[in-house]
Design a protein around this motif. Structure first.
Motif, PDB file in Angstrom:
ATOM      1  N   PRO A   1       0.839  -1.255  -0.014  1.00  0.00           N
ATOM      2  CA  PRO A   1      -0.053   0.177  -0.125  1.00  0.00           C
ATOM      3  C   PRO A   1       0.698   1.203  -0.027  1.00  0.00           C
ATOM      4  CG  PRO A   1      -0.305  -1.174   2.341  1.00  0.00           C
ATOM      5  CD  PRO A   1       0.576  -1.935   1.149  1.00  0.00           C
ATOM      6  N   THR A   2       0.256   2.214  -0.476  1.00  0.00           N
ATOM      7  CA  THR A   2       0.985   3.682  -0.632  1.00  0.00           C
ATOM      8  C   THR A   2       0.736   4.475   0.635  1.00  0.00           C
ATOM      9  OG1 THR A   2      -0.800   4.315  -1.873  1.00  0.00           O
ATOM     10  CG2 THR A   2       1.275   3.691  -3.001  1.00  0.00           C
ATOM     11  N   ALA A   3       1.654   5.488   1.039  1.00  0.00           N
ATOM     12  CA  ALA A   3       1.278   6.189   2.008  1.00  0.00           C
ATOM     13  C   ALA A   3       0.363   7.170   1.876  1.00  0.00           C
ATOM     14  CB  ALA A   3       2.433   7.050   2.363  1.00  0.00           C
ATOM     15  N   GLY A   4      -0.476   7.470   2.768  1.00  0.00           N
ATOM     16  CA  GLY A   4      -1.490   8.632   2.902  1.00  0.00           C
ATOM     17  C   GLY A   4      -1.198   9.964   2.569  1.00  0.00           C
ATOM     18  N   PRO A   5      -1.929  11.037   2.040  1.00  0.00           N
ATOM     19  CA  PRO A   5      -1.288  12.101   1.429  1.00  0.00           C
ATOM     20  C   PRO A   5      -0.851  13.062   2.463  1.00  0.00           C
ATOM     21  CG  PRO A   5      -3.749  11.878   0.986  1.00  0.00           C
ATOM     22  CD  PRO A   5      -3.221  10.672   1.626  1.00  0.00           C
TER      23      PRO A   5
ATOM     24  N   ALA B   1       3.071   9.719  11.129  1.00  0.00           N
ATOM     25  CA  ALA B   1       2.974   8.565  12.345  1.00  0.00           C
ATOM     26  C   ALA B   1       2.549   9.279  13.684  1.00  0.00           C
ATOM     27  CB  ALA B   1       4.496   7.896  12.609  1.00  0.00           C
ATOM     28  N   ALA B   2       2.979  10.730  13.656  1.00  0.00           N
ATOM     29  CA  ALA B   2       2.694  11.278  14.868  1.00  0.00           C
ATOM     30  C   ALA B   2       1.240  11.973  15.039  1.00  0.00           C
ATOM     31  CB  ALA B   2       3.595  12.633  14.899  1.00  0.00           C
ATOM     32  N   ASP B   3       0.588  11.815  14.006  1.00  0.00           N
ATOM     33  CA  ASP B   3      -0.823  12.019  14.057  1.00  0.00           C
ATOM     34  C   ASP B   3      -1.865  10.891  13.555  1.00  0.00           C
ATOM     35  OD1 ASP B   3      -0.893  14.363  11.196  1.00  0.00           O
ATOM     36  OD2 ASP B   3      -0.922  12.069  11.228  1.00  0.00           O
ATOM     37  N   LEU B   4      -1.446   9.582  13.721  1.00  0.00           N
ATOM     38  CA  LEU B   4      -1.991   8.468  13.535  1.00  0.00           C
ATOM     39  C   LEU B   4      -3.140   8.230  14.313  1.00  0.00           C
ATOM     40  CD1 LEU B   4      -1.741   5.845  11.972  1.00  0.00           C
ATOM     41  CD2 LEU B   4      -0.640   4.737  14.085  1.00  0.00           C
ATOM     42  N   THR B   5      -4.287   8.085  13.554  1.00  0.00           N
ATOM     43  CA  THR B   5      -5.773   7.724  14.178  1.00  0.00           C
ATOM     44  C   THR B   5      -6.373   6.761  13.048  1.00  0.00           C
ATOM     45  OG1 THR B   5      -7.133   9.371  12.643  1.00  0.00           O
ATOM     46  CG2 THR B   5      -6.007  10.364  14.992  1.00  0.00           C
ATOM     47  N   CYS B   6      -7.378   6.158  13.655  1.00  0.00           N
ATOM     48  CA  CYS B   6      -8.201   5.403  13.126  1.00  0.00           C
ATOM     49  C   CYS B   6      -8.743   5.819  11.467  1.00  0.00           C
ATOM     50  CB  CYS B   6      -9.369   4.615  13.913  1.00  0.00           C
ATOM     51  SG  CYS B   6      -9.049   3.477  15.174  1.00  0.00           S
TER      52      CYS B   6
ATOM     53  N   LEU C   1       3.629  -2.998  20.327  1.00  0.00           N
ATOM     54  CA  LEU C   1       4.005  -1.771  19.756  1.00  0.00           C
ATOM     55  C   LEU C   1       3.450  -0.520  20.375  1.00  0.00           C
ATOM     56  CD1 LEU C   1       4.408  -3.429  16.178  1.00  0.00           C
ATOM     57  CD2 LEU C   1       6.239  -3.452  17.962  1.00  0.00           C
ATOM     58  N   ASP C   2       4.177   0.461  21.021  1.00  0.00           N
ATOM     59  CA  ASP C   2       3.674   1.546  21.704  1.00  0.00           C
ATOM     60  C   ASP C   2       3.210   2.530  20.738  1.00  0.00           C
ATOM     61  OD1 ASP C   2       3.957   0.327  24.274  1.00  0.00           O
ATOM     62  OD2 ASP C   2       6.057   0.908  24.477  1.00  0.00           O
ATOM     63  N   LYS C   3       4.004   2.593  19.661  1.00  0.00           N
ATOM     64  CA  LYS C   3       3.477   3.670  18.664  1.00  0.00           C
ATOM     65  C   LYS C   3       2.652   3.507  17.653  1.00  0.00           C
ATOM     66  CE  LYS C   3       7.871   5.924  19.874  1.00  0.00           C
ATOM     67  NZ  LYS C   3       9.122   6.539  19.301  1.00  0.00           N
ATOM     68  N   GLY C   4       2.179   2.218  17.797  1.00  0.00           N
ATOM     69  CA  GLY C   4       1.200   1.783  16.683  1.00  0.00           C
ATOM     70  C   GLY C   4      -0.091   1.935  17.104  1.00  0.00           C
ATOM     71  N   LEU C   5      -1.163   1.476  16.165  1.00  0.00           N
ATOM     72  CA  LEU C   5      -2.529   1.638  16.300  1.00  0.00           C
ATOM     73  C   LEU C   5      -3.177   0.329  15.716  1.00  0.00           C
ATOM     74  CD1 LEU C   5      -4.993   3.462  17.591  1.00  0.00           C
ATOM     75  CD2 LEU C   5      -4.610   4.484  15.594  1.00  0.00           C
TER      76      LEU C   5
END
Length: 196
Positions: free
Chosen positions: A55-59, A63-68, A99-103
């Motif tokens: 998959p490609t990265a979102g526009p 990682a700092a503002d990762l939400t569902c 993984l603490d920085k994941g969601l």
């Protein structure tokens, strides 16, 4: 943009027998399985080999503002909202590794008890964490496939409550410094990975 058909994951503990049969009838495997390897053993197993594209990265997500919501395209978010689905967040954890920085996000209509849900997740991961997570999943009977530098760890299709059209259930995708998860392998394509 045409979105893939959403494939809900059945919750065995919640779904009634009739509902489970209905969900599984619509999600049967259509591809002929081919051998792959089981982590931690020398015995061959069966799993399809069609590898999903990376998959490609979102526009705009990082990682700092990762939400569902930032993990998915706006089209998919609109489709989920139209069905009355919302997300519950949880830490990204698998194979005994958190993984603490994941969601990890579980999307469902929580107002109606049904067992229909979708899972999407992303996390940064070190090589040591990736190795430990893969070994932990393998010890539970999950199957391993590789496509170049990408590693896929997926549920044994005979144990998966729901599979995609190629016979894959819940799947983890390990890339260079990141890992994603979806309720079925095909849905990994829907994840908008954060920019580094």
């Amino acid at each position: 943009m045409t979105l893939p058909t959403l494939r809900p994951r059945a919750l065995a503990a919640v779904a009634a027998v009739g509902l489970s049969a209905l969900l599984l009838a619509g999600c049967g495997a259509s591809a002929e399985p081919t051998p792959t390897e089981t982590i931690g053993t020398d015995a061959p197993t069966q799993a399809p080999t069609d590898a999903a594209p990376v998959p490609t990265a979102g526009p705009s997500a990082t990682a700092a503002d990762l939400t569902c919501e930032t993990l998915l395209s706006q089209d998919l978010l609109d489709e989920l909202a139209a069905k009355g689905w919302t997300a519950k967040e949880a830490p990204f954890a698998a194979g005994g590794v958190t993984l603490d920085k994941g969601l990890q996000c579980t999307w469902a209509d929580y107002a109606v008890p049904s067992g229909n849900l979708m899972i999407f997740g992303w996390a940064p991961i070190t090589p040591d964490q990736a190795k430990a997570m893969q070994q932990g999943l393998g010890a539970k009977g999950w199957l391993r496939e590789t496509d170049g530098d990408t590693v896929y760890i997926t549920e044994d299709p005979t144990q998966a409550p729901t599979t995609d059209e190629n016979g894959y259930g819940m799947t983890y995708e390990f890339g260079d410094g990141w890992v994603t998860v979806a309720d079925v392998k095909q849905n990994l394509l829907l994840i908008q990975r954060p920019a580094s």
